[in-house]
Design an enzyme around this catalytic site. Structure first.
Site, PDB file in Angstrom:
ATOM      1  N   GLY A  23       0.835  -1.272  -0.083  1.00  0.00           N
ATOM      2  CA  GLY A  23      -0.041  -0.036   0.076  1.00  0.00           C
ATOM      3  C   GLY A  23       1.088   1.277   0.156  1.00  0.00           C
ATOM      4  N   GLY A  26       2.519   3.062  -5.745  1.00  0.00           N
ATOM      5  CA  GLY A  26       1.588   2.883  -7.057  1.00  0.00           C
ATOM      6  C   GLY A  26       0.190   2.661  -6.867  1.00  0.00           C
ATOM      7  N   LEU A  27      -0.353   1.660  -7.356  1.00  0.00           N
ATOM      8  CA  LEU A  27      -1.917   1.349  -7.282  1.00  0.00           C
ATOM      9  C   LEU A  27      -2.334   1.106  -5.935  1.00  0.00           C
ATOM     10  N   ARG A  75       5.989 -12.855   2.170  1.00  0.00           N
ATOM     11  CA  ARG A  75       6.573 -14.147   2.028  1.00  0.00           C
ATOM     12  C   ARG A  75       6.568 -14.892   3.164  1.00  0.00           C
ATOM     13  N   PHE A 105       9.272  -8.875 -13.280  1.00  0.00           N
ATOM     14  CA  PHE A 105      10.247  -8.165 -13.976  1.00  0.00           C
ATOM     15  C   PHE A 105      10.310  -8.856 -15.217  1.00  0.00           C
ATOM     16  N   TYR A 156      -3.254 -11.355 -17.903  1.00  0.00           N
ATOM     17  CA  TYR A 156      -2.406 -12.625 -18.341  1.00  0.00           C
ATOM     18  C   TYR A 156      -2.526 -13.810 -17.275  1.00  0.00           C
ATOM     19  N   GLY A 198      -5.505  -3.867 -16.718  1.00  0.00           N
ATOM     20  CA  GLY A 198      -4.532  -3.644 -17.806  1.00  0.00           C
ATOM     21  C   GLY A 198      -3.411  -2.690 -17.406  1.00  0.00           C
TER      22      GLY A 198
HETATM   23  C1  HXC Z   1      16.865 -11.972 -14.051  1.00  0.00           C
HETATM   24  C2  HXC Z   1      16.597 -11.212 -12.004  1.00  0.00           C
HETATM   25  C3  HXC Z   1      16.362 -10.088 -12.151  1.00  0.00           C
HETATM   26  C4  HXC Z   1      16.218  -9.771 -13.476  1.00  0.00           C
HETATM   27  C5  HXC Z   1      16.299 -10.411 -10.099  1.00  0.00           C
HETATM   28  N1  HXC Z   1      16.631 -11.359 -10.444  1.00  0.00           N
HETATM   29  N2  HXC Z   1      16.151  -9.433 -11.180  1.00  0.00           N
HETATM   30  N3  HXC Z   1      16.997 -12.355 -12.803  1.00  0.00           N
HETATM   31  N4  HXC Z   1      16.571 -10.759 -14.429  1.00  0.00           N
HETATM   32  N5  HXC Z   1      15.804  -8.670 -13.932  1.00  0.00           N
HETATM   33  C6  HXC Z   1      17.189 -12.651  -9.792  1.00  0.00           C
HETATM   34  C7  HXC Z   1      18.103 -12.305  -8.829  1.00  0.00           C
HETATM   35  O1  HXC Z   1      19.288 -12.458  -9.349  1.00  0.00           O
HETATM   36  C8  HXC Z   1      17.897 -13.502  -7.932  1.00  0.00           C
HETATM   37  O2  HXC Z   1      18.345 -14.750  -8.251  1.00  0.00           O
HETATM   38  C9  HXC Z   1      16.598 -13.653  -7.429  1.00  0.00           C
HETATM   39  O3  HXC Z   1      15.993 -12.688  -8.859  1.00  0.00           O
HETATM   40  C10 HXC Z   1      15.896 -12.638  -6.462  1.00  0.00           C
HETATM   41  O4  HXC Z   1      16.396 -11.360  -6.525  1.00  0.00           O
HETATM   42  P1  HXC Z   1      16.474 -10.434  -5.283  1.00  0.00           P
HETATM   43  O5  HXC Z   1      17.161  -8.807  -5.846  1.00  0.00           O
HETATM   44  O6  HXC Z   1      17.578 -10.907  -4.335  1.00  0.00           O
HETATM   45  O7  HXC Z   1      14.883 -10.138  -4.606  1.00  0.00           O
HETATM   46  P2  HXC Z   1      14.307  -9.192  -3.861  1.00  0.00           P
HETATM   47  O8  HXC Z   1      15.244  -8.129  -3.093  1.00  0.00           O
HETATM   48  O9  HXC Z   1      13.444 -10.055  -3.161  1.00  0.00           O
HETATM   49  O10 HXC Z   1      13.402  -8.386  -4.927  1.00  0.00           O
HETATM   50  C11 HXC Z   1      12.383  -8.815  -5.753  1.00  0.00           C
HETATM   51  C12 HXC Z   1      12.171  -8.465  -7.111  1.00  0.00           C
HETATM   52  C13 HXC Z   1      12.174  -7.049  -7.278  1.00  0.00           C
HETATM   53  C14 HXC Z   1      10.868  -9.049  -7.473  1.00  0.00           C
HETATM   54  C15 HXC Z   1      13.356  -9.087  -7.864  1.00  0.00           C
HETATM   55  O11 HXC Z   1      12.038  -6.515  -8.683  1.00  0.00           O
HETATM   56  C16 HXC Z   1      11.328  -6.324  -6.216  1.00  0.00           C
HETATM   57  O12 HXC Z   1      11.489  -5.917  -5.096  1.00  0.00           O
HETATM   58  N6  HXC Z   1       9.936  -6.177  -6.801  1.00  0.00           N
HETATM   59  C17 HXC Z   1       8.885  -5.567  -6.063  1.00  0.00           C
HETATM   60  C18 HXC Z   1       7.914  -4.465  -6.799  1.00  0.00           C
HETATM   61  C19 HXC Z   1       7.285  -4.750  -8.273  1.00  0.00           C
HETATM   62  O13 HXC Z   1       8.058  -5.998  -8.791  1.00  0.00           O
HETATM   63  N7  HXC Z   1       6.691  -4.325  -8.699  1.00  0.00           N
HETATM   64  C20 HXC Z   1       6.145  -4.514 -10.082  1.00  0.00           C
HETATM   65  C21 HXC Z   1       4.705  -5.172  -9.991  1.00  0.00           C
HETATM   66  S1  HXC Z   1       4.124  -4.937 -11.572  1.00  0.00           S
HETATM   67  P3  HXC Z   1      19.838 -15.314  -7.798  1.00  0.00           P
HETATM   68  O14 HXC Z   1      19.416 -16.675  -8.649  1.00  0.00           O
HETATM   69  O15 HXC Z   1      20.662 -14.451  -8.653  1.00  0.00           O
HETATM   70  O16 HXC Z   1      20.090 -15.274  -6.471  1.00  0.00           O
HETATM   71  C22 HXC Z   1       2.934  -6.203 -12.007  1.00  0.00           C
HETATM   72  C23 HXC Z   1       2.394  -5.747 -13.314  1.00  0.00           C
HETATM   73  C24 HXC Z   1       1.753  -6.846 -14.168  1.00  0.00           C
HETATM   74  O17 HXC Z   1       3.128  -7.185 -11.225  1.00  0.00           O
HETATM   75  C25 HXC Z   1       1.002  -6.273 -15.061  1.00  0.00           C
HETATM   76  C26 HXC Z   1       1.394  -4.985 -16.129  1.00  0.00           C
HETATM   77  C27 HXC Z   1       0.451  -4.740 -17.302  1.00  0.00           C
HETATM   78  P1  NAP Z   2       4.264  -1.546  -7.139  1.00  0.00           P
HETATM   79  O1  NAP Z   2       4.288   0.184  -6.816  1.00  0.00           O
HETATM   80  O2  NAP Z   2       5.748  -1.764  -7.345  1.00  0.00           O
HETATM   81  O3  NAP Z   2       3.697  -2.096  -6.282  1.00  0.00           O
HETATM   82  C1  NAP Z   2       4.166  -3.549  -5.490  1.00  0.00           C
HETATM   83  C2  NAP Z   2       4.042  -3.225  -4.137  1.00  0.00           C
HETATM   84  O4  NAP Z   2       4.455  -4.662  -3.495  1.00  0.00           O
HETATM   85  C3  NAP Z   2       5.189  -2.289  -3.620  1.00  0.00           C
HETATM   86  O5  NAP Z   2       4.511  -1.299  -2.685  1.00  0.00           O
HETATM   87  C4  NAP Z   2       6.024  -3.209  -2.771  1.00  0.00           C
HETATM   88  O6  NAP Z   2       6.600  -2.554  -1.645  1.00  0.00           O
HETATM   89  C5  NAP Z   2       5.242  -4.335  -2.574  1.00  0.00           C
HETATM   90  N1  NAP Z   2       5.953  -5.600  -2.234  1.00  0.00           N
HETATM   91  C6  NAP Z   2       6.627  -6.308  -3.014  1.00  0.00           C
HETATM   92  N2  NAP Z   2       7.431  -7.244  -2.566  1.00  0.00           N
HETATM   93  C7  NAP Z   2       6.701  -7.459  -1.391  1.00  0.00           C
HETATM   94  C8  NAP Z   2       6.929  -8.254  -0.229  1.00  0.00           C
HETATM   95  N3  NAP Z   2       7.603  -9.467  -0.269  1.00  0.00           N
HETATM   96  N4  NAP Z   2       6.010  -8.274   0.890  1.00  0.00           N
HETATM   97  C9  NAP Z   2       5.271  -7.387   1.035  1.00  0.00           C
HETATM   98  N5  NAP Z   2       5.126  -6.308   0.137  1.00  0.00           N
HETATM   99  C10 NAP Z   2       5.840  -6.237  -1.112  1.00  0.00           C
HETATM  100  O7  NAP Z   2       3.505  -1.695  -8.691  1.00  0.00           O
HETATM  101  P2  NAP Z   2       2.001  -1.535  -8.833  1.00  0.00           P
HETATM  102  O8  NAP Z   2       2.038  -1.174 -10.517  1.00  0.00           O
HETATM  103  O9  NAP Z   2       1.331  -0.580  -8.136  1.00  0.00           O
HETATM  104  O10 NAP Z   2       1.401  -3.068  -8.839  1.00  0.00           O
HETATM  105  C11 NAP Z   2       0.404  -3.218  -7.782  1.00  0.00           C
HETATM  106  C12 NAP Z   2      -0.422  -4.317  -8.358  1.00  0.00           C
HETATM  107  O11 NAP Z   2      -1.201  -3.986  -9.356  1.00  0.00           O
HETATM  108  C13 NAP Z   2       0.330  -5.539  -8.175  1.00  0.00           C
HETATM  109  O12 NAP Z   2      -0.347  -6.737  -7.790  1.00  0.00           O
HETATM  110  C14 NAP Z   2       0.708  -5.868 -10.042  1.00  0.00           C
HETATM  111  O13 NAP Z   2       0.587  -7.135 -10.278  1.00  0.00           O
HETATM  112  C15 NAP Z   2      -0.696  -5.366 -10.497  1.00  0.00           C
HETATM  113  N6  NAP Z   2      -0.906  -4.746 -11.660  1.00  0.00           N
HETATM  114  C16 NAP Z   2      -0.411  -3.627 -11.820  1.00  0.00           C
HETATM  115  C17 NAP Z   2      -0.497  -3.217 -13.400  1.00  0.00           C
HETATM  116  C18 NAP Z   2      -0.062  -1.987 -13.864  1.00  0.00           C
HETATM  117  O14 NAP Z   2      -0.105  -1.733 -15.088  1.00  0.00           O
HETATM  118  N7  NAP Z   2       0.511  -1.092 -12.917  1.00  0.00           N
HETATM  119  C19 NAP Z   2      -1.451  -4.256 -14.269  1.00  0.00           C
HETATM  120  C20 NAP Z   2      -1.835  -5.096 -13.657  1.00  0.00           C
HETATM  121  C21 NAP Z   2      -1.675  -5.608 -12.387  1.00  0.00           C
HETATM  122  P3  NAP Z   2       7.965  -2.769  -0.818  1.00  0.00           P
HETATM  123  O15 NAP Z   2       9.072  -2.836  -2.010  1.00  0.00           O
HETATM  124  O16 NAP Z   2       8.284  -1.646  -0.023  1.00  0.00           O
HETATM  125  O17 NAP Z   2       8.041  -4.165  -0.260  1.00  0.00           O
END
Ligand code: HXC
Ligand code: NAP
Length: 292
Positions: A23, A26-27, A75, A105, A156, A198
């Site tokens: 929370g 972003g969204l 987690r 990613f 998806y 979307g």
């Molecule tokens: C390949 C990667 C990578 C990349 C990380 N890894 N990034 N591998 N390409 N770009 C690998 C690392 O090398 C590691 O593996 C493992 O993933 C874990 O990485 P960490 O950095 O240690 O993980 P962590 O710090 O827990 O971070 C999690 C994360 C990060 C998912 C990688 O991006 C994150 O914190 N994301 C949170 C927010 C987020 O993703 N928001 C977007 C949601 S959007 P190894 O083997 O090397 O140890 C969404 C929208 C969908 O869902 C629809 C849109 C239209």
């Molecule tokens: P975002 O800002 O990156 O939101 C993701 C949030 O999840 C962050 O606030 C992050 O906070 C939190 N998070 C990540 N790992 C976590 C963990 N292990 N424990 C607790 N919190 C964690 O991206 P967003 O675009 O707003 O996405 C929000 C939701 O919408 C997601 O479910 C995404 O799949 C969905 N969605 C987004 C889009 C789009 O176009 N933006 C489209 C379809 C669906 P911390 O890093 O502080 O933990």
């Protein structure tokens, strides 16, 4: 009135206690802010407490509502237990859970290490499972008559998508859980729904899904029949409705809010939108001529 404006009437979520995972940005932030405007008390949770506290301050100043920031990595089920306890200590109850936290990613799947695949599955599927199971058991044990779970998935989740395979698999699992528990836990008064958005640009998503000049190369608005990306308020309007009692008869549903994007990609002949108007006379003639 239009889609960029708040939709529900004042007090629609009055005194509801809602937990929003992810929370702080972003969204999740947009939906939490609107819940507060509608009278809810909101706990925002994620891994980064400082970010949550800054967001909470901003939201409190904007809405005058009550916000609680709780650090919690979804987690980890112990952290989720502690997060629930912190909310109960503060407000004595919880009425809604918005499973919004996600990790994602883009990557060719063959480049992923086992840990890279797991990290996304763990945040999205296991994180949603942890929160749902722990909150659900609490509601069942305390015989709370009414509670709502809203899960944020993606389109998806049902079509699948290349280059985001862990996310697609995890979101599909979340959708299956939504539909399954909507039936199983209805007898406890717990409702489950999902939203499949979307493209709604956020920093968190766009930094990881469209890094560098991919944003320009693949203009997401061009994929959407209505010709634009989503606005955060229109998603917040839908989320607030599904969280509120106005949607009491909606259970087990996934509502797509994408301007028709996924259907445009699916329909066999949708590419014909690129045929210019003046060519249709000629095409019609050619088709009719075949009959003769
Ligand atoms: C390949 C990667 C990578 C990349 C990380 N890894 N990034 N591998 N390409 N770009 C690998 C690392 O090398 C590691 O593996 C493992 O993933 C874990 O990485 P960490 O950095 O240690 O993980 P962590 O710090 O827990 O971070 C999690 C994360 C990060 C998912 C990688 O991006 C994150 O914190 N994301 C949170 C927010 C987020 O993703 N928001 C977007 C949601 S959007 P190894 O083997 O090397 O140890 C969404 C929208 C969908 O869902 C629809 C849109 C239209
Ligand atoms: P975002 O800002 O990156 O939101 C993701 C949030 O999840 C962050 O606030 C992050 O906070 C939190 N998070 C990540 N790992 C976590 C963990 N292990 N424990 C607790 N919190 C964690 O991206 P967003 O675009 O707003 O996405 C929000 C939701 O919408 C997601 O479910 C995404 O799949 C969905 N969605 C987004 C889009 C789009 O176009 N933006 C489209 C379809 C669906 P911390 O890093 O502080 O933990």
């Amino acid at each position: 009135m239009n889609y960029t404006q708040p939709m529900l009437k004042e007090g629609s979520l009055k005194d509801q206690v809602i937990v929003v995972t992810g929370g702080g940005s972003g969204l999740g932030k947009a939906m939490s802010t609107y819940f507060l405007e509608l009278g809810a008390k909101v706990a925002i949770t994620s891994r980064n407490l400082e970010k949550l506290q800054n967001t909470a301050k901003e939201m409190q100043e904007k809405t005058g509502g009550e916000v609680l920031s709780v650090a919690c990595d979804v987690r980890n089920s112990n952290e989720v237990e502690n997060m629930l306890q912190a909310v109960l200590e503060k407000w004595g109850r919880v009425d809604g859970l918005l499973n919004n936290a996600a990790g994602n990613f883009i990557s060719p799947t063959e480049r992923l290490s086992p840990r890279a695949f797991d990290v996304v599955l763990d945040i999205v599927l296991k994180g949603t499972k942890n929160c749902t199971l722990i909150f659900g058991k609490h509601w069942i044990e305390t015989k709370q008559k009414k509670a709502t779970v809203l899960n944020i998935v993606t389109t998806y989740a049902f079509t699948g998508s290349a280059y985001v395979v862990p996310s697609a698999a995890a979101k599909a699992g979340v959708l299956a859980m939504t539909r399954s528990l909507a039936v199983e836990w209805a007898k406890y008064g717990i409702r489950f729904n999902a939203i499949a958005p979307g493209p709604f640009p956020t920093k968190g998503a766009w930094d990881r899904l469209l890094p560098g000049d991919l944003k320009e190369k693949f203009d997401m608005s061009k994929k959407v029949p209505v010709g634009r990306e989503g606005k955060h308020q229109e998603l917040a309007n839908l989320a607030a409705y599904l969280m509120s009692d106005f949607s009491a008869y909606i259970n087990g549903e996934v509502i797509v809010i994408d301007g028709g994007e996924w259907l445009q990609g699916a329909g066999e002949f949708n590419m014909l939108k690129d045929v210019p108007e003046e060519m249709w006379d000629m095409l019609e003639k050619m088709i009719r001529a075949k009959k003769a």
